[in-house]
Design a protein around this motif. Structure first.
Motif, short mmCIF file in Angstrom:
data_model
loop_
_atom_site.label_atom_id
_atom_site.label_comp_id
_atom_site.label_asym_id
_atom_site.label_seq_id
_atom_site.Cartn_x
_atom_site.Cartn_y
_atom_site.Cartn_z
N MET A 1 1.07 -1.08 0.01
CA MET A 1 -0.05 -0.04 0.10
C MET A 1 0.62 1.29 0.09
O MET A 1 2.04 1.18 0.68
N ASN A 2 0.55 2.21 -0.87
CA ASN A 2 1.34 3.69 -0.94
C ASN A 2 0.53 4.48 -0.17
O ASN A 2 -0.53 4.71 -0.42
N ILE A 3 1.32 5.18 0.95
CA ILE A 3 0.34 6.18 1.83
C ILE A 3 1.06 7.53 1.72
O ILE A 3 2.53 7.76 1.78
N LEU A 4 0.51 8.46 1.92
CA LEU A 4 0.79 9.90 1.98
C LEU A 4 0.19 10.39 3.20
O LEU A 4 -0.62 10.54 3.39
N ILE A 5 1.29 11.05 4.01
CA ILE A 5 0.79 11.62 5.24
C ILE A 5 1.10 13.16 4.98
O ILE A 5 1.97 13.62 4.36
N VAL A 6 -0.14 14.00 5.06
CA VAL A 6 -0.08 15.32 4.92
C VAL A 6 0.11 16.21 6.31
O VAL A 6 -0.58 15.96 7.35
N GLY A 7 1.32 16.92 6.27
CA GLY A 7 1.65 17.67 7.58
C GLY A 7 3.29 17.51 7.74
O GLY A 7 3.98 16.87 7.11
N SER A 8 3.68 18.38 8.82
CA SER A 8 5.02 18.61 8.87
C SER A 8 5.48 18.67 10.47
O SER A 8 6.68 18.81 10.85
N GLY A 9 4.71 18.28 11.20
CA GLY A 9 4.95 18.50 12.68
C GLY A 9 5.52 17.25 13.58
O GLY A 9 5.55 16.32 12.79
N GLY A 10 5.44 17.27 14.84
CA GLY A 10 5.92 16.16 15.65
C GLY A 10 4.68 15.14 15.52
O GLY A 10 5.08 13.91 15.42
N ARG A 11 3.46 15.31 15.18
CA ARG A 11 2.50 14.51 15.08
C ARG A 11 2.56 13.68 13.75
O ARG A 11 2.63 12.55 14.02
N GLU A 12 3.00 14.29 12.82
CA GLU A 12 3.25 13.58 11.34
C GLU A 12 4.57 12.87 11.63
O GLU A 12 4.57 11.57 10.99
N SER A 13 5.49 13.29 12.37
CA SER A 13 6.50 12.45 12.66
C SER A 13 6.24 11.10 13.34
O SER A 13 6.74 9.96 12.97
N ALA A 14 5.30 11.22 14.29
CA ALA A 14 4.86 9.81 15.10
C ALA A 14 4.10 9.01 14.28
O ALA A 14 4.23 7.97 14.22
N PHE A 15 3.28 9.56 13.18
CA PHE A 15 2.36 8.86 12.58
C PHE A 15 3.46 7.98 11.29
O PHE A 15 3.34 6.91 11.07
N ALA A 16 4.31 8.81 10.96
CA ALA A 16 5.52 8.23 10.06
C ALA A 16 6.11 7.04 10.51
O ALA A 16 6.37 6.07 9.87
N TYR A 17 6.45 7.30 11.93
CA TYR A 17 7.21 6.21 12.51
C TYR A 17 6.49 5.01 12.74
O TYR A 17 6.99 3.70 12.37
N LYS A 18 5.15 5.20 13.14
CA LYS A 18 4.54 4.15 13.33
C LYS A 18 3.97 3.21 11.94
O LYS A 18 3.99 2.11 12.02
N ILE A 19 3.62 4.17 10.92
CA ILE A 19 3.17 3.58 9.79
C ILE A 19 4.26 2.83 9.14
O ILE A 19 4.25 1.81 8.31
N ALA A 20 5.76 3.15 9.00
CA ALA A 20 6.60 2.77 8.65
C ALA A 20 7.04 1.29 9.05
O ALA A 20 7.56 0.24 8.36
N GLN A 21 6.16 1.00 10.38
CA GLN A 21 6.34 -0.51 10.82
C GLN A 21 5.51 -1.52 10.25
O GLN A 21 5.55 -2.65 10.30
N SER A 22 4.72 -1.10 9.49
CA SER A 22 3.53 -1.93 8.94
C SER A 22 3.83 -2.67 7.93
O SER A 22 4.50 -2.27 6.81
N PRO A 23 3.54 -4.18 7.88
CA PRO A 23 3.93 -4.84 6.71
C PRO A 23 3.19 -4.54 5.61
O PRO A 23 3.34 -5.08 4.32
N LYS A 24 1.94 -3.73 5.64
CA LYS A 24 1.09 -3.49 4.55
C LYS A 24 1.62 -2.44 3.63
O LYS A 24 1.13 -2.27 2.75
N LEU A 25 2.94 -1.52 4.13
CA LEU A 25 3.13 -0.38 3.55
C LEU A 25 4.04 -0.89 2.56
O LEU A 25 5.15 -1.65 2.61
#
Length: 424
Positions: A1-25
């Motif tokens: 799955m290809n995912i786009l996160i919209v944003g640039s703050g600490g919240r988006e960093s945490a989302f990126a950290y967590k989503i990057a761990q997914s086997p579905k990514l």
């Protein structure tokens, strides 16, 4: 799955950290991202409100799902934009459409929603310039302190707690007659002051079913001991010790269920996160506000406690079968300490070189206001870096996060050393 996160703050960093761990990514992109998000995916130089640019990129890169971090693109209708174009409708957007985003975009809308659906909240009345005189008279009938809220988005600065009647009258006049917060204060909500302890509960919903995410408490004041000016958040903890099973059961029964059911009754489609800002008043929860996205810095404390695949939950929202998905939670305590620029929340300078991040071993470093300049990480905002640690108990987590915050260096660095100490 290809995912786009919209944003640039600490919240988006945490989302990126967590989503990057997914086997579905398959591929992860962050628009625009910051100096830290590049370690989890590819940063894309697009503004969060450049809907045409985001759409063009999404089509060119076969994006399957877009997770919208901040409130501004949601209130401005990014989800509607994708639904209205036939060539974009296949791309799932996590975040409510414009109507649902009014829960955050308009304080008056959200108060009307709460009263309509019998959700416990402070008494209120709304005023605009045409009935300013009535508003001033109304203030004379209210207990002090009293809360004034700009109706629209005011970058977190539109809420005032007035201790005296003169102060309240002057501020109401400044907001309505002098446009103190611009268009955001063309309508002002005057609200009863609730005395208690604040916390936040987060909900993920597909518009029908929902999952309750961990509770968190953030710390808004710049100074130790919760003193000084309000900020976007100086740190957070999760879970909240006083939010026990009994309290959270009240939150679910009195607030979460009526909120999700109320959206359905009002025919307001909603796919995304609901941030419920609460006040614990003598063991009973009252809603202070809704936000239509995850909070910051609460996200940096909440997401590391989710042990299972976040993408699986987001997929459940997109497909409308969230009820069939499950998730597991760490019993550990997360503490987040925010490092800010010298002078924040007032004037501050950007461009200060940040060093020693690589020596933080026991915590996760989430970038917030940072960027890369000539391959160096430099400050690019008031809130610069969030340091999060997970430990078996609150005290250990506080010690570790505070120690690791001290390991990072840049000119003018400041952080609070007392996050969570009020709860020990």
């Amino acid at each position: 799955m290809n995912i786009l996160i919209v944003g640039s703050g600490g919240r988006e960093s945490a989302f990126a950290y967590k989503i990057a761990q997914s086997p579905k990514l398959t591929n992860l992109y962050i628009a625009p991202g910051n100096a830290g998000t590049g370690q989890y995916g590819q940063n894309i130089d697009l503004k969060v409100t450049d809907f045409d640019g985001i759409a063009t990129f999404a089509l060119a890169n076969d994006i399957n799902l877009i997770l919208v971090g901040p409130e501004e693109p949601l209130v401005k209708g990014i989800h509607d934009f994708f639904l209205e174009r036939e060539d974009l409708q296949h791309i799932a957007v996590i975040g409510p459409q414009k109507l649902g985003a009014q829960l955050e975009g308009s304080k008056d809308f959200s108060k009307e929603f709460m009263f309509r659906h019998h959700i416990p909240t402070a008494a209120y009345k709304s005023f605009e310039l045409s009935n300013l005189t009535e508003g001033l008279a109304y203030l004379e009938t209210q207990k002090l302190p009293i809360v004034l809220k700009a109706d629209g988005l005011a970058a977190g600065k539109g809420v005032l707690i007035c201790e005296t009647l003169d102060d309240a009258k002057n501020e109401l006049t400044a907001m309505l007659a002098d446009a103190k917060f611009g268009q955001a204060s063309s309508v002002v909500v005057i609200e009863e002051f609730l005395k208690g302890i604040e916390l936040s509960v987060f909900v993920l919903t597909d518009g029908d079913s929902y999952k309750v995410l961990p509770s968190a408490k953030d710390y808004k004041r710049i100074g130790e001991g919760d003193t000084g000016l309000n900020t976007g958040g100086m740190g957070s903890i999760s879970p909240v010790p006083f939010a026990d099973e009994v309290f959270l059961a009240k939150v679910e029964e009195r607030i979460i269920k009526p909120t999700v059911d109320g959206l359905k009754k009002d025919n307001i489609p909603y796919k995304g996160f609901i941030f419920i800002g609460l006040m614990n008043v003598g063991g009973d929860p009252y809603v202070i506000e809704y936000n239509v996205r995850m909070g910051d810095p609460e996200t940096e404390s909440v997401l590391p406690r989710i042990e299972s695949d976040l993408v699986d939950l987001l997929e459940g929202v997109a497909q409308g079968n969230l009820a069939d998905r499950s998730y597991t939670l760490s019993p550990k305590t997360a503490v987040t300490v925010m490092l800010v620029s010298g002078g924040y929340p007032g004037d501050y300078e950007n461009g200060k070189v940040i060093s020693n991040i690589e020596n933080v071993k026991e915590s996760i470093v989430f970038h917030a206001g940072t960027k890369l300049v000539d391959s160096e990480v430099v400050t690019a905002g008031g809130r610069v870096i969030a340091v999060t640690t997970l430990q078996d108990d609150l005290f250990s987590a506080l010690q570790q996060a505070t120690a690791d915050a001290g390991r990072i260096f840049y000119q003018g660095k400041y952080f609070r050393t007392d996050i969570g100490f009020d709860l020990i």
